[in-house]
Scaffold this motif. Structure first.
Motif, PDB file in Angstrom:
ATOM      1  N   ALA A 163       0.829  -1.208   0.000  1.00  0.00           N
ATOM      2  CA  ALA A 163       0.000   0.000   0.000  1.00  0.00           C
ATOM      3  C   ALA A 163       0.861   1.255   0.000  1.00  0.00           C
ATOM      4  O   ALA A 163       0.502   2.260  -0.631  1.00  0.00           O
ATOM      5  N   ARG A 164       1.996   1.213   0.684  1.00  0.00           N
ATOM      6  CA  ARG A 164       2.899   2.369   0.700  1.00  0.00           C
ATOM      7  C   ARG A 164       3.428   2.674  -0.698  1.00  0.00           C
ATOM      8  O   ARG A 164       3.815   3.811  -0.989  1.00  0.00           O
ATOM      9  N   LEU A 165       3.448   1.652  -1.553  1.00  0.00           N
ATOM     10  CA  LEU A 165       3.988   1.812  -2.905  1.00  0.00           C
ATOM     11  C   LEU A 165       2.883   1.886  -3.950  1.00  0.00           C
ATOM     12  O   LEU A 165       3.159   1.811  -5.152  1.00  0.00           O
ATOM     13  N   ASP A 166       1.633   2.016  -3.483  1.00  0.00           N
ATOM     14  CA  ASP A 166       0.472   2.200  -4.371  1.00  0.00           C
ATOM     15  C   ASP A 166       0.286   1.045  -5.348  1.00  0.00           C
ATOM     16  O   ASP A 166      -0.168   1.246  -6.487  1.00  0.00           O
ATOM     17  N   LEU A 167       0.608  -0.164  -4.932  1.00  0.00           N
ATOM     18  CA  LEU A 167       0.426  -1.318  -5.807  1.00  0.00           C
ATOM     19  C   LEU A 167      -1.041  -1.712  -5.868  1.00  0.00           C
ATOM     20  O   LEU A 167      -1.763  -1.631  -4.873  1.00  0.00           O
ATOM     21  N   THR A 168      -1.477  -2.166  -7.027  1.00  0.00           N
ATOM     22  CA  THR A 168      -2.864  -2.596  -7.210  1.00  0.00           C
ATOM     23  C   THR A 168      -2.888  -4.038  -7.711  1.00  0.00           C
ATOM     24  O   THR A 168      -1.872  -4.580  -8.154  1.00  0.00           O
ATOM     25  N   GLY A 169      -4.084  -4.653  -7.641  1.00  0.00           N
ATOM     26  CA  GLY A 169      -4.238  -6.023  -8.131  1.00  0.00           C
ATOM     27  C   GLY A 169      -3.397  -7.018  -7.366  1.00  0.00           C
ATOM     28  O   GLY A 169      -2.792  -7.917  -7.962  1.00  0.00           O
ATOM     29  N   LEU A 170      -3.365  -6.891  -6.043  1.00  0.00           N
ATOM     30  CA  LEU A 170      -2.461  -7.710  -5.235  1.00  0.00           C
ATOM     31  C   LEU A 170      -2.848  -9.182  -5.227  1.00  0.00           C
ATOM     32  O   LEU A 170      -4.032  -9.529  -5.192  1.00  0.00           O
ATOM     33  N   ARG A 171      -1.833 -10.020  -5.236  1.00  0.00           N
ATOM     34  CA  ARG A 171      -1.997 -11.466  -5.072  1.00  0.00           C
ATOM     35  C   ARG A 171      -0.790 -11.964  -4.280  1.00  0.00           C
ATOM     36  O   ARG A 171       0.260 -11.312  -4.256  1.00  0.00           O
ATOM     37  N   PRO A 172      -0.907 -13.115  -3.601  1.00  0.00           N
ATOM     38  CA  PRO A 172       0.227 -13.614  -2.825  1.00  0.00           C
ATOM     39  C   PRO A 172       1.417 -13.958  -3.720  1.00  0.00           C
ATOM     40  O   PRO A 172       1.235 -14.486  -4.828  1.00  0.00           O
ATOM     41  N   LEU A 173       2.594 -13.660  -3.239  1.00  0.00           N
ATOM     42  CA  LEU A 173       3.805 -14.097  -3.938  1.00  0.00           C
ATOM     43  C   LEU A 173       3.948 -15.613  -3.793  1.00  0.00           C
ATOM     44  O   LEU A 173       4.253 -16.318  -4.764  1.00  0.00           O
ATOM     45  N   VAL A 174       3.725 -16.101  -2.599  1.00  0.00           N
ATOM     46  CA  VAL A 174       3.736 -17.549  -2.332  1.00  0.00           C
ATOM     47  C   VAL A 174       2.447 -17.875  -1.579  1.00  0.00           C
ATOM     48  O   VAL A 174       2.366 -17.680  -0.362  1.00  0.00           O
ATOM     49  N   PRO A 175       1.407 -18.334  -2.269  1.00  0.00           N
ATOM     50  CA  PRO A 175       0.136 -18.627  -1.589  1.00  0.00           C
ATOM     51  C   PRO A 175       0.325 -19.665  -0.486  1.00  0.00           C
ATOM     52  O   PRO A 175       1.175 -20.558  -0.580  1.00  0.00           O
ATOM     53  N   ALA A 176      -0.456 -19.528   0.572  1.00  0.00           N
ATOM     54  CA  ALA A 176      -0.428 -20.537   1.632  1.00  0.00           C
ATOM     55  C   ALA A 176      -0.751 -21.903   1.043  1.00  0.00           C
ATOM     56  O   ALA A 176      -1.623 -22.043   0.182  1.00  0.00           O
ATOM     57  N   ALA A 177      -0.031 -22.915   1.510  1.00  0.00           N
ATOM     58  CA  ALA A 177      -0.165 -24.255   0.944  1.00  0.00           C
ATOM     59  C   ALA A 177      -1.573 -24.809   1.153  1.00  0.00           C
ATOM     60  O   ALA A 177      -2.158 -24.651   2.229  1.00  0.00           O
ATOM     61  N   PRO A 178      -2.137 -25.445   0.122  1.00  0.00           N
ATOM     62  CA  PRO A 178      -3.464 -26.075   0.277  1.00  0.00           C
ATOM     63  C   PRO A 178      -3.462 -27.046   1.455  1.00  0.00           C
ATOM     64  O   PRO A 178      -2.514 -27.801   1.648  1.00  0.00           O
ATOM     65  N   GLY A 179      -4.494 -26.966   2.252  1.00  0.00           N
ATOM     66  CA  GLY A 179      -4.590 -27.845   3.412  1.00  0.00           C
ATOM     67  C   GLY A 179      -3.952 -27.289   4.659  1.00  0.00           C
ATOM     68  O   GLY A 179      -4.152 -27.827   5.761  1.00  0.00           O
ATOM     69  N   SER A 180      -3.179 -26.204   4.529  1.00  0.00           N
ATOM     70  CA  SER A 180      -2.569 -25.587   5.704  1.00  0.00           C
ATOM     71  C   SER A 180      -3.600 -24.713   6.406  1.00  0.00           C
ATOM     72  O   SER A 180      -4.601 -24.309   5.804  1.00  0.00           O
ATOM     73  N   PRO A 181      -3.396 -24.393   7.693  1.00  0.00           N
ATOM     74  CA  PRO A 181      -4.382 -23.580   8.422  1.00  0.00           C
ATOM     75  C   PRO A 181      -4.676 -22.232   7.768  1.00  0.00           C
ATOM     76  O   PRO A 181      -5.785 -21.713   7.888  1.00  0.00           O
ATOM     77  N   ALA A 182      -3.678 -21.658   7.069  1.00  0.00           N
ATOM     78  CA  ALA A 182      -3.857 -20.335   6.473  1.00  0.00           C
ATOM     79  C   ALA A 182      -4.339 -20.373   5.023  1.00  0.00           C
ATOM     80  O   ALA A 182      -4.478 -19.325   4.391  1.00  0.00           O
ATOM     81  N   ALA A 183      -4.589 -21.554   4.488  1.00  0.00           N
ATOM     82  CA  ALA A 183      -4.933 -21.681   3.069  1.00  0.00           C
ATOM     83  C   ALA A 183      -6.192 -20.888   2.716  1.00  0.00           C
ATOM     84  O   ALA A 183      -7.133 -20.808   3.501  1.00  0.00           O
ATOM     85  N   GLY A 184      -6.175 -20.309   1.512  1.00  0.00           N
ATOM     86  CA  GLY A 184      -7.334 -19.586   1.005  1.00  0.00           C
ATOM     87  C   GLY A 184      -7.347 -18.132   1.419  1.00  0.00           C
ATOM     88  O   GLY A 184      -6.463 -17.651   2.141  1.00  0.00           O
ATOM     89  N   GLY A 185      -8.342 -17.394   0.945  1.00  0.00           N
ATOM     90  CA  GLY A 185      -8.527 -16.010   1.350  1.00  0.00           C
ATOM     91  C   GLY A 185      -7.440 -15.065   0.902  1.00  0.00           C
ATOM     92  O   GLY A 185      -7.286 -13.985   1.484  1.00  0.00           O
ATOM     93  N   GLY A 186      -6.669 -15.429  -0.118  1.00  0.00           N
ATOM     94  CA  GLY A 186      -5.604 -14.557  -0.576  1.00  0.00           C
ATOM     95  C   GLY A 186      -4.414 -14.499   0.361  1.00  0.00           C
ATOM     96  O   GLY A 186      -3.580 -13.590   0.260  1.00  0.00           O
ATOM     97  N   ARG A 187      -4.338 -15.469   1.277  1.00  0.00           N
ATOM     98  CA  ARG A 187      -3.248 -15.452   2.250  1.00  0.00           C
ATOM     99  C   ARG A 187      -1.999 -16.132   1.703  1.00  0.00           C
ATOM    100  O   ARG A 187      -2.068 -16.967   0.809  1.00  0.00           O
ATOM    101  N   GLY A 188      -0.857 -15.757   2.274  1.00  0.00           N
ATOM    102  CA  GLY A 188       0.410 -16.311   1.855  1.00  0.00           C
ATOM    103  C   GLY A 188       1.524 -15.295   2.032  1.00  0.00           C
ATOM    104  O   GLY A 188       1.283 -14.150   2.432  1.00  0.00           O
ATOM    105  N   ALA A 189       2.740 -15.694   1.733  1.00  0.00           N
ATOM    106  CA  ALA A 189       3.907 -14.829   1.924  1.00  0.00           C
ATOM    107  C   ALA A 189       4.045 -13.843   0.769  1.00  0.00           C
ATOM    108  O   ALA A 189       3.878 -14.202  -0.397  1.00  0.00           O
ATOM    109  N   GLY A 190       4.380 -12.591   1.107  1.00  0.00           N
ATOM    110  CA  GLY A 190       4.634 -11.587   0.088  1.00  0.00           C
ATOM    111  C   GLY A 190       3.406 -11.228  -0.726  1.00  0.00           C
ATOM    112  O   GLY A 190       2.339 -11.845  -0.585  1.00  0.00           O
TER     113      GLY A 190
END
Length: 281
Positions: A123-150
């Motif tokens: 947000a500080r860099l005004d980026l749009t259309g965000l998506r995870p750089l590394v999506p949370a692994a399927p089946g992991s507690p954080a999977a889904g919802g656009g979550r993941g690293a970067g």
């Protein structure tokens, strides 16, 4: 006359809210997150949000009358056999307890959250259309919802790497280390990948994501050199503290919206690098 004053939340209430935003099972197994110390029933009227729980930010918490510190980096990440007051971490623990200040940590669970640490950086860099750089692994507690690293997003205005480096320096918190870049200064950057904190483990992911450049902290010589030699995206290396400081504003805002508390953000630069000079100058 009816007293309409709203009672302040207890530590347990704020902890529950933070756990809902950043569930502890989203954290890496090696991480140590959640409430570190503090009485659950103590009232909370003032919260201080910090990147690092260090003597300087603890002193700031005492000075502003904070009842709770919300920190990004864990104080007790590695096992200790003592918190005696003649040890570095022991002194911090003792001062917090004596001042009746609770300590809560959200680390890698806040990194993968959506919104999380990298969203605030993007947000500080005004980026749009965000998506995870590394999506949370399927089946992991954080999977889904656009979550993941970067995060990966598009710049509002494409710009050459040299100009982007200056743009980043203007839009992130100031540090002595500043911003450095690797790659062709004239390379046009449209798609930018970002990661709050150390990010050289995701160099290959930035290339696979189709990024023209990748911004993170703590890049090392050999991984960066080999990445560029293999034709990977240009690189921007920023101070670790500066990459994670924007998230504190989000946390403070969320707490203010949910509770009748004063939520403050520490701007104390806790980056260890305090002097910068150009070789040969």
């Amino acid at each position: 006359m009816t007293d309409t004053a709203v009672a302040p939340p207890a530590v347990r209430d704020v902890v529950a809210a933070l756990d809902a935003l950043y569930p502890r099972d989203w954290a890496e197994q090696w991480d140590r997150v959640g409430l570190v110390l503090g009485e659950f029933d103590n009232p909370v009227t003032t919260v201080l949000c910090v990147v690092d729980c260090v003597p300087e930010t603890v002193a700031e918490a005492v000075a502003v009358g904070a009842d709770l510190i919300v920190a990004h980096h864990p104080l007790l990440l590695k096992g200790v056999s003592s918190v005696a007051p003649d040890t570095y971490k022991g002194r911090i623990v003792h001062r917090l307890i004596k001042a009746d200040i609770a300590l809560y940590v959200a680390h890698t669970n806040a990194d993968v959250a959506s919104p999380g640490v990298s969203d605030a950086l993007a947000a500080r860099l005004d980026l749009t259309g965000l998506r995870p750089l590394v999506p949370a692994a399927p089946g992991s507690p954080a999977a889904g919802g656009g979550r993941g690293a970067g995060r990966v997003g598009e710049l509002a205005t494409p710009m050459p790497l040299a100009e982007l480096t200056r743009f980043v320096a203007r839009n992130l918190p100031h540090t002595a280390a500043g911003v450095r870049a690797a790659g062709d200064p004239g390379r046009l950057v449209r798609t930018l990948a970002v990661c709050g904190g150390a990010g050289d483990s995701f160099l290959a992911d930035a290339g696979r994501a189709g990024a023209d450049a990748y911004l993170c902290a703590d890049l090392r010589h050999h991984p960066a050199s080999e990445h560029l030699a293999a034709g990977g995206p240009a690189l921007l290396d920023v101070a670790h503290w500066a990459s994670e400081r924007p998230w504190l504003d989000d946390v403070a805002g969320l707490l203010r919206a949910q509770f009748p508390v004063t939520a403050l953000v520490s701007d104390l630069d806790t980056d260890p690098w305090t002097v910068h000079a150009v070789s040969g100058k």
